[in-house]
Scaffold this motif. Sequence first.
Motif, short mmCIF file in Angstrom:
data_model
loop_
_atom_site.label_atom_id
_atom_site.label_comp_id
_atom_site.label_asym_id
_atom_site.label_seq_id
_atom_site.Cartn_x
_atom_site.Cartn_y
_atom_site.Cartn_z
N THR A 124 1.07 -1.15 0.23
CA THR A 124 0.13 0.01 0.17
C THR A 124 0.73 1.34 0.04
O THR A 124 0.52 2.17 -0.73
CB THR A 124 -0.75 -0.04 1.35
N SER A 125 2.02 1.19 0.61
CA SER A 125 2.73 2.47 0.93
C SER A 125 4.10 2.27 1.55
O SER A 125 4.57 0.90 2.08
CB SER A 125 2.17 3.29 1.82
N GLN A 126 5.09 2.84 1.42
CA GLN A 126 6.28 2.74 2.05
C GLN A 126 6.19 2.39 3.49
O GLN A 126 7.06 1.54 4.18
CB GLN A 126 7.44 3.89 1.76
N ALA A 127 5.22 3.16 4.16
CA ALA A 127 5.14 3.02 5.63
C ALA A 127 4.70 1.70 5.88
O ALA A 127 5.03 0.82 7.00
CB ALA A 127 3.99 3.94 6.23
N TRP A 128 3.80 0.99 5.01
CA TRP A 128 3.33 -0.44 4.97
C TRP A 128 4.32 -1.28 4.95
O TRP A 128 5.00 -2.34 5.93
CB TRP A 128 2.62 -0.62 4.25
N ARG A 129 5.47 -1.15 3.80
CA ARG A 129 6.39 -2.03 3.65
C ARG A 129 7.51 -1.89 4.97
O ARG A 129 7.97 -2.91 5.41
CB ARG A 129 7.38 -1.50 2.70
N ASP A 130 7.68 -0.61 5.49
CA ASP A 130 8.63 -0.61 6.82
C ASP A 130 8.16 -1.35 7.94
O ASP A 130 8.90 -1.92 8.64
CB ASP A 130 8.79 1.04 6.83
N GLU A 131 6.92 -1.29 8.15
CA GLU A 131 6.24 -1.84 9.36
C GLU A 131 6.53 -3.45 9.01
O GLU A 131 6.71 -4.25 9.96
CB GLU A 131 4.87 -1.60 9.27
N MET A 132 6.23 -3.97 7.77
CA MET A 132 6.28 -5.55 7.46
C MET A 132 7.78 -5.86 7.64
O MET A 132 8.04 -6.95 8.13
CB MET A 132 5.76 -5.70 6.21
N ALA A 133 8.65 -5.01 7.19
CA ALA A 133 9.94 -5.40 7.38
C ALA A 133 10.78 -5.68 8.67
O ALA A 133 11.68 -6.26 9.02
CB ALA A 133 10.86 -4.45 6.57
N SER A 134 9.99 -4.94 9.75
CA SER A 134 10.34 -4.95 11.30
C SER A 134 9.89 -6.25 11.57
O SER A 134 10.20 -6.70 12.82
CB SER A 134 9.69 -3.91 11.60
N LYS A 135 9.07 -7.13 11.07
CA LYS A 135 8.57 -8.43 11.59
C LYS A 135 9.47 -9.52 11.32
O LYS A 135 9.99 -9.85 9.83
CB LYS A 135 7.30 -8.69 11.12
N PRO A 136 9.79 -10.39 12.04
CA PRO A 136 11.09 -11.49 12.05
C PRO A 136 10.43 -12.48 10.98
O PRO A 136 11.13 -13.28 10.40
CB PRO A 136 11.26 -11.96 13.40
N TRP A 137 9.26 -12.63 10.98
CA TRP A 137 8.66 -13.89 9.88
C TRP A 137 8.55 -13.39 8.57
O TRP A 137 8.17 -14.21 7.67
CB TRP A 137 7.46 -14.31 10.64
N TRP A 138 8.47 -12.07 8.37
CA TRP A 138 8.00 -11.60 7.01
C TRP A 138 8.94 -11.86 5.84
O TRP A 138 8.67 -12.06 4.65
CB TRP A 138 7.91 -9.97 7.16
N PRO A 139 10.40 -11.84 6.04
CA PRO A 139 11.24 -12.19 4.83
C PRO A 139 11.01 -13.74 4.36
O PRO A 139 10.74 -13.84 3.09
CB PRO A 139 12.64 -12.31 5.49
N GLN A 140 10.59 -14.42 5.09
CA GLN A 140 10.40 -15.90 4.84
C GLN A 140 8.87 -15.93 4.16
O GLN A 140 8.58 -16.54 3.15
CB GLN A 140 10.07 -16.91 6.10
#
Length: 546
Positions: free
Chosen positions: A227-243
């Motif tokens: 949705t936005s860069q703010a959304w991407r930044d929030e998801m990047a902070s979650k340890p499970w997101w890269p997988q």
Amino acid sequence: MSTLELGPLLRHVGTTTATIWVETSEACTVEVLGASAPTFQVCGQHYALVVVDGLEPGTCRPYEVRLDGELVWPLEGTGTPPSYLRTRTEVEDTGRLRFVFGSCRYPPTDDAELEASLGIDALDAFSVRLMEEVEATDDPSTVLPDALCLLGDQVYADEITPRTEQWIRSHRDPDDESGPGMEIADFGEYAHLYSESWTDREMRWLLSTVPTAMIFDDHDVRDDWNTSQAWRDEMASKPWWPQRIRAGLSSYWVYQHLGNLDPATRDADPLYRKVLEADGDVYDLLADFAGRADAEVGEPTGVRWSYRWDLGRTRLLMVDSRCARVLNENDRLMINDHSFAWIEENATPDAGEEVDHLLLGSSIPWLMPPAVSHVQSLDEWAAARGSKLAETVRQAVDLEHWPAFRASFDRLADLVRGVASGPDAPATVCVLSGDVHHSYAAEVRYPSPTRSRVYQLTCSPVRNGVPWFMEYVFALGWWQGLTSALARVAKAAGIGDLPMSWSPIGGPWFGNAVSTLEVNGRAARIRVERSGTRGGLEAVAELPLT
């Protein structure tokens, strides 16, 4: 002995070729109509794409699937007709074509209360009727659609069924704070999700018989994806997101994207060649590719998920409006320049090339109710100036459609106007969309008349719901008084005037639905059908487009 786990899915079909996708329990050789292909392995799952070549144009024939010589399809005891393979006619043919489309299909569940709230699956109802029509005719080619366009949310990775919740609890702890909880975590769980979505009797037969084009939307990965860069930044902070993002894009590549491509394009794909040449499991290859594709969001170039189908003199461009985004602070685009240039090139017929109808498949609508469009553009304007409230509202109520990427909205408007005004303009330019859990048809009018009729055709959901109050919100969005007031606010904020106007010719309609766009030469019409309480389809509109 290998068994057929999922499929067959009939995917890209040309005049002399057809692509069949399958998932099997073990490594094996898959055979269809004398053509064969070995499986490849991803996280212990086995897949194959069989390209049947040398077929006669404009023919229709039943087919079987064999694994290492053993017949595995059709399945005995299902009561379904044979699966058919129908090739395209030559490009000069201007005859009748039918495109069935819709989006947002929540899978069957074993929860009676949830089933009652979701209602009858419109695609299942369509499939049942099509089976009856096939069995009642000596020539199935007269009743089979030419394409099924699934416009996003083929699976729900973030809103799983009670049955999948139980399955997840059986092999991992969803309460582990380092994981995604009751959401899909990895490729194996995505494989389970696709199996759950595509193995009911009606859907399985439909996908085996009608050539199917697919594109992802947010729930194929996660709500509000990109949705936005703010959304991407929030998801990047979650340890499970890269997988999760690697698994989501890898599984999309296997289950949806590969079959979208014509054989020549797919064979030229370096990743596909590496997969076929690999010895052993190829998930690392796919995960590396998926990681790069996700990292390239925001770049002027990136992986192109968009693709093109030519069906006689009708052209379908399926457009990635999720993973091609640019979300940088000073440059916010629905589609990066590289991918948009490809769309512009392929939307414009070459010299001497005749295209009667141009279809643009975008999972999210280009044209919303006009008042909603102004709200989305205003929210983008406020968020770009640092308003945290605007960002919160953007994510809370899904203000992420084309008008929320105003530069891209205007560029698409310019593209459509150019195609529709040219000397070789098609009879219609139609944008096919889903996502918004209601259906409608709207006609576009530019300040200068165009040669083509231009439409937004939206059909959603196939099977899902919408809060009751949203029916009033969407209806209010078409009210001219509110639209005019918001247009004045947008103008005062310095947002440019809309490059065209549009108004509804049908809808909004609510409920589970499927639409059929039918063309015959340069004539076109759309039929919208909803699933009734007794399981059949009820036509709510049949509208001429030319």
